[in-house]
Structures are given as C-alpha cells and as structure tokens.
Design a protein around this motif. Structure first.
Motif, mmCIF file in Angstrom:
data_model
loop_
_atom_site.group_PDB
_atom_site.id
_atom_site.type_symbol
_atom_site.label_atom_id
_atom_site.label_comp_id
_atom_site.label_asym_id
_atom_site.label_seq_id
_atom_site.Cartn_x
_atom_site.Cartn_y
_atom_site.Cartn_z
ATOM 1 N N GLY A 12 0.695 -1.177 -0.143
ATOM 2 C CA GLY A 12 0.203 -0.094 -0.008
ATOM 3 C C GLY A 12 0.819 1.233 -0.055
ATOM 4 N N LYS A 13 2.268 1.083 0.142
ATOM 5 C CA LYS A 13 3.091 2.361 0.203
ATOM 6 C C LYS A 13 3.260 2.798 -1.426
ATOM 7 C CE LYS A 13 5.086 2.977 4.436
ATOM 8 N NZ LYS A 13 6.205 3.383 5.259
ATOM 9 N N GLN A 14 3.404 4.281 -1.501
ATOM 10 C CA GLN A 14 3.797 4.607 -2.630
ATOM 11 C C GLN A 14 5.534 4.640 -2.808
ATOM 12 O OE1 GLN A 14 1.283 5.670 -4.656
ATOM 13 N NE2 GLN A 14 2.300 7.043 -6.125
ATOM 14 N N VAL A 33 2.921 -0.394 -3.874
ATOM 15 C CA VAL A 33 3.385 -1.735 -3.502
ATOM 16 C C VAL A 33 2.149 -2.896 -3.389
ATOM 17 C CG1 VAL A 33 4.813 -3.200 -1.923
ATOM 18 C CG2 VAL A 33 5.647 -0.834 -2.407
ATOM 19 N N LYS A 34 2.180 -3.807 -3.786
ATOM 20 C CA LYS A 34 1.412 -4.922 -3.847
ATOM 21 C C LYS A 34 2.100 -6.006 -3.032
ATOM 22 C CE LYS A 34 -1.749 -8.183 -6.305
ATOM 23 N NZ LYS A 34 -1.945 -8.793 -7.503
ATOM 24 N N ARG A 50 6.650 -6.007 -5.904
ATOM 25 C CA ARG A 50 5.449 -6.153 -7.323
ATOM 26 C C ARG A 50 4.666 -4.994 -6.966
ATOM 27 N NH1 ARG A 50 3.769 -11.135 -6.794
ATOM 28 N NH2 ARG A 50 5.177 -11.880 -8.549
ATOM 29 N N LEU A 51 4.308 -3.976 -7.991
ATOM 30 C CA LEU A 51 3.543 -2.914 -7.863
ATOM 31 C C LEU A 51 2.051 -3.581 -8.117
ATOM 32 C CD1 LEU A 51 5.456 -0.132 -9.553
ATOM 33 C CD2 LEU A 51 5.322 -0.519 -7.305
ATOM 34 N N LYS A 61 13.213 4.592 -3.989
ATOM 35 C CA LYS A 61 12.438 5.720 -2.892
ATOM 36 C C LYS A 61 11.248 5.461 -2.416
ATOM 37 C CE LYS A 61 11.845 10.655 -2.556
ATOM 38 N NZ LYS A 61 11.542 12.014 -3.209
ATOM 39 N N VAL A 62 11.099 5.643 -1.041
ATOM 40 C CA VAL A 62 9.898 5.311 -0.361
ATOM 41 C C VAL A 62 9.079 6.722 0.234
ATOM 42 C CG1 VAL A 62 8.571 4.179 1.475
ATOM 43 C CG2 VAL A 62 10.798 3.063 0.542
ATOM 44 N N TYR A 63 7.780 6.861 -0.203
ATOM 45 C CA TYR A 63 7.198 7.879 0.158
ATOM 46 C C TYR A 63 6.525 8.002 1.248
ATOM 47 C CZ TYR A 63 8.206 9.573 -4.582
ATOM 48 O OH TYR A 63 8.794 9.905 -5.877
#
Length: 63
Positions: A12-14, A33-34, A50-51, A61-63
């Motif tokens: 769930g993270k962008q 992220v899936k 996997r998206l 990079k993690v938002y």
C-alpha cells in the motif's frame, strides 16, 4: 527513505522503483506496493517489490 530496508516498505505504500530493463538508464517508475519479493531484511540495490499494476523492480525511494 532509500528502499534498502525491508522494514521501511509495506503493501500500500507509494514507491519509486527501477525496472530490470531500466537499470542502465536509471528511469524510475512510480507505483503502489502490492507484494514484497525480497525475503532478507535489507538489500544493497533495494528491496524487490511487485506493484499493483504487476511491474516488478527494486525500490529506490519510499514516500
């Protein structure tokens, strides 16, 4: 966050990832992220994910 620690990433993270075909050019792909595919707690080139749209790559990079 640079995406090298598994604990920083969750479903769930962008994130921005680099796809296998883009490793030379460094083009980044943004998505949600899936699944987390790397089992180790860290990876020097980024955790593989996997998206939700099915693309697979290493997190830069993690938002």
């Amino acid at each position: 966050m640079n995406g090298q620690k598994r604990s920083d990433i969750s479903a769930g993270k962008q994130v921005d990832i680099v796809l296998k075909k883009d490793q030379r050019s460094g083009n980044l792909t943004t998505g949600t992220v899936k699944d987390i595919l790397t089992n180790s707690p860290s990876h020097p080139h980024g955790i593989k994910v996997r998206l939700e749209d099915g693309q697979v790559g290493r997190v830069k990079k993690v938002y």
